[in-house]
Design an enzyme around this catalytic site. Structure first.
Site, PDB file in Angstrom:
ATOM      1  N   PRO A 267     -19.504 182.886 -15.313  1.00  0.00           N
ATOM      2  CA  PRO A 267     -20.870 183.183 -14.877  1.00  0.00           C
ATOM      3  C   PRO A 267     -21.259 184.656 -14.977  1.00  0.00           C
ATOM      4  CG  PRO A 267     -19.457 182.916 -12.975  1.00  0.00           C
ATOM      5  CD  PRO A 267     -18.613 182.621 -14.185  1.00  0.00           C
ATOM      6  N   CYS A 268     -21.411 185.131 -16.200  1.00  0.00           N
ATOM      7  CA  CYS A 268     -21.793 186.525 -16.429  1.00  0.00           C
ATOM      8  C   CYS A 268     -23.162 186.831 -15.832  1.00  0.00           C
ATOM      9  CB  CYS A 268     -21.752 186.867 -17.913  1.00  0.00           C
ATOM     10  SG  CYS A 268     -22.645 185.726 -18.974  1.00  0.00           S
TER      11      CYS A 268
END
Length: 180
Positions: A138-139
């Site tokens: 989950p950048c």
């Protein structure tokens, strides 16, 4: 690369693509504006890759990603990724990013400190910009200093990042400026 496949699937943010091989999921493509543009981006990155029906394991991952993007809480931590060929530093960044729960955020500097020093913040940002598996890694939950959104290389840029964070209920310190 004939043992590599991909499939498109619809989400609350648009049509995404997922890529997999014999050792698991190795790519996720955020929406590009149309099915054909998403397919073209996958082929540009992967070359000779065929579109196919997802395996049962890949379909379970798709179902969970769709639910996450519809607002259901799921950290996706147990989805197996094949990151073979990804530099060790980047894998370290991705491992830390995967610990950020939905609705929460961390800064590039926070991750850099865990990896050895805040001076690595730029390297953390570059690694996240090369993230082959956004959403699962989950950048979008990683922010710049001051909890500002920072960059986002997906189509739609920061707007897409903010939309994903809003779906998850994360608070972001962002007032658009003249330059946004």
């Amino acid at each position: 690369m004939t043992d590599q496949h991909y499939a498109l699937f619809d989400t609350a943010i648009g049509i995404c693509g997922i890529e997999w091989g014999p050792r698991g999921i190795n790519g996720l493509q955020l929406p590009m504006g149309s099915d054909e543009k998403t397919r073209a981006r996958i082929r540009q990155r992967r070359g000779d890759i065929g579109e196919a029906a997802p395996t049962a394991e890949v379909q379970r991952a798709i179902d969970r990603i769709v639910k996450l993007l519809a607002g259901e809480r799921d950290d996706l931590m147990d989805i197996a990724l094949d990151l073979d060929g990804v530099p060790e530093f980047n894998r370290g960044v991705y491992d830390i990013a995967r610990t950020i729960p939905p609705g929460q955020t961390m800064t590039y500097g926070d991750i850099a400190k865990r990896l050895g020093g805040v001076e690595l913040s730029r390297d953390v940002g570059q690694a996240l910009g090369r993230n082959p598996c956004p959403i699962v890694v989950p950048c979008h939950r990683v922010l710049a200093a001051g909890k500002k959104p920072g960059g986002f290389s997906a189509r739609g840029g920061v707007d897409t990042k903010l939309k994903m964070l809003a779906i998850e209920g994360a608070a972001v310190n962002h007032t658009p400026s003249l330059f946004d």
